[in-house]
Enzyme design. Sequence first.
Site, PDB file in Angstrom:
ATOM      1  N   TYR A 115      -2.692 -43.494 -57.299  1.00 16.19           N
ATOM      2  CA  TYR A 115      -3.175 -44.118 -56.068  1.00 16.19           C
ATOM      3  C   TYR A 115      -4.667 -44.377 -56.156  1.00 16.19           C
ATOM      4  O   TYR A 115      -5.385 -43.757 -56.935  1.00 16.19           O
ATOM      5  CB  TYR A 115      -2.883 -43.238 -54.850  1.00 16.19           C
ATOM      6  CG  TYR A 115      -3.681 -41.951 -54.850  1.00 16.19           C
ATOM      7  CD1 TYR A 115      -4.919 -41.870 -54.229  1.00 16.19           C
ATOM      8  CD2 TYR A 115      -3.207 -40.818 -55.502  1.00 16.19           C
ATOM      9  CE1 TYR A 115      -5.652 -40.698 -54.253  1.00 16.19           C
ATOM     10  CE2 TYR A 115      -3.932 -39.645 -55.528  1.00 16.19           C
ATOM     11  CZ  TYR A 115      -5.155 -39.597 -54.895  1.00 16.19           C
ATOM     12  OH  TYR A 115      -5.891 -38.438 -54.935  1.00 16.19           O
ATOM     13  N   PHE A 125     -12.926 -44.181 -52.018  1.00 14.32           N
ATOM     14  CA  PHE A 125     -13.244 -42.775 -51.802  1.00 14.32           C
ATOM     15  C   PHE A 125     -12.418 -41.836 -52.673  1.00 14.32           C
ATOM     16  O   PHE A 125     -12.761 -40.669 -52.809  1.00 14.32           O
ATOM     17  CB  PHE A 125     -13.121 -42.387 -50.327  1.00 14.32           C
ATOM     18  CG  PHE A 125     -11.758 -42.593 -49.740  1.00 14.32           C
ATOM     19  CD1 PHE A 125     -10.776 -41.625 -49.850  1.00 14.32           C
ATOM     20  CD2 PHE A 125     -11.460 -43.770 -49.066  1.00 14.32           C
ATOM     21  CE1 PHE A 125      -9.522 -41.817 -49.311  1.00 14.32           C
ATOM     22  CE2 PHE A 125     -10.210 -43.962 -48.527  1.00 14.32           C
ATOM     23  CZ  PHE A 125      -9.236 -42.989 -48.649  1.00 14.32           C
ATOM     24  N   ASP A 126     -11.329 -42.305 -53.268  1.00 14.62           N
ATOM     25  CA  ASP A 126     -10.520 -41.436 -54.119  1.00 14.62           C
ATOM     26  C   ASP A 126      -9.621 -42.285 -55.000  1.00 14.62           C
ATOM     27  O   ASP A 126      -9.166 -43.352 -54.578  1.00 14.62           O
ATOM     28  CB  ASP A 126      -9.674 -40.498 -53.254  1.00 14.62           C
ATOM     29  CG  ASP A 126      -9.100 -39.324 -54.038  1.00 14.62           C
ATOM     30  OD1 ASP A 126      -9.466 -39.122 -55.208  1.00 14.62           O
ATOM     31  OD2 ASP A 126      -8.275 -38.591 -53.467  1.00 14.62           O
ATOM     32  N   ILE A 143      -1.240 -36.879 -45.471  1.00 16.97           N
ATOM     33  CA  ILE A 143      -1.412 -37.550 -44.176  1.00 16.97           C
ATOM     34  C   ILE A 143      -0.116 -38.248 -43.765  1.00 16.97           C
ATOM     35  O   ILE A 143       0.689 -38.647 -44.608  1.00 16.97           O
ATOM     36  CB  ILE A 143      -2.603 -38.544 -44.194  1.00 16.97           C
ATOM     37  CG1 ILE A 143      -2.409 -39.636 -45.244  1.00 16.97           C
ATOM     38  CG2 ILE A 143      -3.921 -37.813 -44.374  1.00 16.97           C
ATOM     39  CD1 ILE A 143      -3.465 -40.731 -45.226  1.00 16.97           C
ATOM     40  N   TYR A 169      -6.840 -39.540 -41.051  1.00 14.55           N
ATOM     41  CA  TYR A 169      -7.690 -38.412 -40.681  1.00 14.55           C
ATOM     42  C   TYR A 169      -8.363 -38.585 -39.322  1.00 14.55           C
ATOM     43  O   TYR A 169      -9.188 -37.764 -38.941  1.00 14.55           O
ATOM     44  CB  TYR A 169      -8.776 -38.210 -41.743  1.00 14.55           C
ATOM     45  CG  TYR A 169      -8.234 -37.934 -43.125  1.00 14.55           C
ATOM     46  CD1 TYR A 169      -7.593 -36.732 -43.413  1.00 14.55           C
ATOM     47  CD2 TYR A 169      -8.356 -38.879 -44.140  1.00 14.55           C
ATOM     48  CE1 TYR A 169      -7.089 -36.478 -44.683  1.00 14.55           C
ATOM     49  CE2 TYR A 169      -7.862 -38.625 -45.411  1.00 14.55           C
ATOM     50  CZ  TYR A 169      -7.228 -37.427 -45.669  1.00 14.55           C
ATOM     51  OH  TYR A 169      -6.725 -37.175 -46.916  1.00 14.55           O
ATOM     52  N   PHE A 184      -4.634 -47.901 -49.086  1.00 15.04           N
ATOM     53  CA  PHE A 184      -4.230 -47.252 -50.326  1.00 15.04           C
ATOM     54  C   PHE A 184      -3.345 -48.176 -51.134  1.00 15.04           C
ATOM     55  O   PHE A 184      -2.445 -48.808 -50.588  1.00 15.04           O
ATOM     56  CB  PHE A 184      -3.418 -45.979 -50.050  1.00 15.04           C
ATOM     57  CG  PHE A 184      -4.227 -44.802 -49.616  1.00 15.04           C
ATOM     58  CD1 PHE A 184      -4.792 -43.944 -50.556  1.00 15.04           C
ATOM     59  CD2 PHE A 184      -4.418 -44.545 -48.276  1.00 15.04           C
ATOM     60  CE1 PHE A 184      -5.531 -42.853 -50.150  1.00 15.04           C
ATOM     61  CE2 PHE A 184      -5.147 -43.447 -47.861  1.00 15.04           C
ATOM     62  CZ  PHE A 184      -5.707 -42.593 -48.801  1.00 15.04           C
TER      63      PHE A 184
END
Length: 193
Positions: A115, A125-126, A143, A169, A184
Site C-alpha cells: 500500500y 505519509f506511508d 482503520i 483517523y 490509499f
Amino acid sequence: MRTPLFALPVCLLVLTGCPAFTAGDEPSFQPDPAAEPAPPNAAPGRAAAAAAAAAAAAAAAAPRRPRARCARRAAPLCAAPANAQRTASGLASKVVTPGRGTRHPAATSRVEVHYTGWKTDGSMFDSSVQRGAPATFPLNGVIRGWTEGVQLMVEGEKRRFWIPADLAYGENPGGGRPGGTLVFDIELLRILD
C-alpha cells in the site's frame, strides 16, 4: 504619471500565498492617508519602501479566503472521480488492476498487502512499497475504511481508495497520524486466513 511601486498588488510581488480574486473583489492597495509622510530629508527610495512594507503588512492582516487544499500535482488524489464505486458509508474506490479469483476477505481475515497512503494535498505519509516489504495484519485491526474497502477486493487486485476522515483517523487526530480524507493505493497480495 508613473504608478508607484506600493500601488501594485502585493501578490504580484510575492508569488506565494496569493489568493484568487474575482472581479469586484480585489483588495485595495492604496496607501493609508493617516500614515505619516516620509521626512523631507529621507532618501527617495525609503518612502516607497516604507509604503510598500505598510501595504504588505495590511494585506497580510486582511482576512483571506481559504485556498484550495489540492495542488495541481495532487489532482488525482483530491477527490474520487465521478465513476468511482461508492459505499453507503462514504468510502469511494476505483479498481486500478483487476485481481484473479473470486474469494473476498472477511472483516476478521489476515491479509498481506502492499500500500501507499497520501493526504489529499499529495503528501505521502506511508508506503510498504517504498519500504520494500508487504504488510500483514488482521482487517479488524486497521482503520474502518481499510476494513470495509479490502473486503471488496480479491487477491491480486489493486484499488485506489478515498477514505473519509470518519472512516480513518478523524479530522485532527494528533499523535503524528494524518487527518482528513486519506487516499490509499492497496494491492491485496494474499488472503492468509
